[in-house]
Scaffold this motif. Structure first.
Motif, PDB file in Angstrom:
ATOM      1  N   THR A 156       0.830  -1.198   0.000  1.00  0.00           N
ATOM      2  CA  THR A 156       0.000   0.000   0.000  1.00  0.00           C
ATOM      3  C   THR A 156       0.871   1.259   0.000  1.00  0.00           C
ATOM      4  O   THR A 156       2.067   1.227   0.312  1.00  0.00           O
TER       5      THR A 156
ATOM      6  N   ARG B 146      -5.413   7.827  -1.140  1.00  0.00           N
ATOM      7  CA  ARG B 146      -4.943   6.567  -1.730  1.00  0.00           C
ATOM      8  C   ARG B 146      -4.140   5.720  -0.741  1.00  0.00           C
ATOM      9  O   ARG B 146      -3.517   4.744  -1.144  1.00  0.00           O
TER      10      ARG B 146
ATOM     11  N   GLN C 228      -4.376   2.004  -0.965  1.00  0.00           N
ATOM     12  CA  GLN C 228      -4.316   1.458  -2.325  1.00  0.00           C
ATOM     13  C   GLN C 228      -2.902   0.961  -2.613  1.00  0.00           C
ATOM     14  O   GLN C 228      -1.921   1.520  -2.113  1.00  0.00           O
ATOM     15  N   HIS C 229      -2.774  -0.087  -3.418  1.00  0.00           N
ATOM     16  CA  HIS C 229      -1.461  -0.573  -3.803  1.00  0.00           C
ATOM     17  C   HIS C 229      -0.750   0.485  -4.636  1.00  0.00           C
ATOM     18  O   HIS C 229      -1.332   1.086  -5.549  1.00  0.00           O
TER      19      HIS C 229
END
Length: 234
Positions: A92, A127, A130-131
């Motif tokens: 992440t 984000r 998020q990856h």
């Protein structure tokens, strides 16, 4: 803050730097410019301990760092944001950022560090889970800069932060670097985007044939058309 004197670096028999000298004062943004393959990246790697010089001397805040291990140099207050971002795409955004807290002091203040990064890059807050591999190129560059800043450095060295980014995103990244300097972090920047780099920097150096061919105030370099044609290709 940083002084490089007569630096020489070779890869095998190939001499990349032969006699390079420059200095960076505290609170400055300094741009290191030149064509492909002239030794800009090698200079940064020598500062951060990723390559061992065959000659010359590097000092940081008056202390010699030539040839010291990379982790020791990082502990002293130098953070290196490499070309190509080098993120862990399957992790992440937040975990990539936390990897930058390499010093004991930075680890103790991880949450404060994250808050500072999210203030600089609000999109990363959105984000954070998020990856990193799913982000846009510009957002990935923000993560890379943020990861370096998580070490709470006094000197940030960056290699080609605008590489592969859209013009609008490049402007945003350079605006953030101005903000970074405003927080008290000194910046040494390698950049192919000459106009953007000199538009932001205080001073500039141009490498040619393994040594400094030209140096001066950034605006003076930007305004001199003959120098631009001879050394900068613009």
């Amino acid at each position: 803050m940083l002084r490089i004197e007569h630096l020489a670096v070779s890869y095998g028999r190939a001499k990349v730097l032969t006699d390079l000298s420059l200095n960076v004062e505290q609170g400055e943004i300094v741009a290191l410019l030149g064509g492909n393959g002239v030794g800009k990246t090698t200079t940064l790697k020598a500062v951060s301990g990723l390559v061992r010089p065959r000659g010359g001397r590097i000092t940081f805040e008056g202390r010699p760092i030539t040839g010291l291990p990379t982790h020791t140099i990082a502990q002293m207050g130098i953070a290196h944001c490499p070309e190509g971002r080098r993120l862990f795409g399957g992790m992440t955004v937040e975990d990539n950022l936390l990897l930058g807290a390499v010093t004991r002091a930075a680890r103790e203040k991880q949450r404060d560090g994250l808050e500072r990064i999210f203030e600089l890059f609000p999109i990363l807050l959105e984000r954070r889970k998020q990856h990193a591999g799913l982000l846009s190129g510009g957002q990935q560059q923000m993560v890379a800069i943020g990861r370096a800043l998580m070490a709470d450095p006094r000197l940030l060295i960056l290699d080609e932060p605008s590489l592969g980014l859209a013009p609008k995103v490049v402007t945003e990244v350079f605006e953030v670097l101005q903000s970074v300097r405003d927080t008290g972090v000194t910046v040494l920047l390698v950049e192919q985007n000459v106009a953007q780099a000199l538009g932001m920097a205080d001073r500039g150096y141009v490498i040619e044939q393994g040594e400094i061919a030209l140096q001066g105030e950034a605006q003076a370099l930007l305004d001199d058309e003959e120098l631009q044609k001879a050394y900068l290709g613009i």
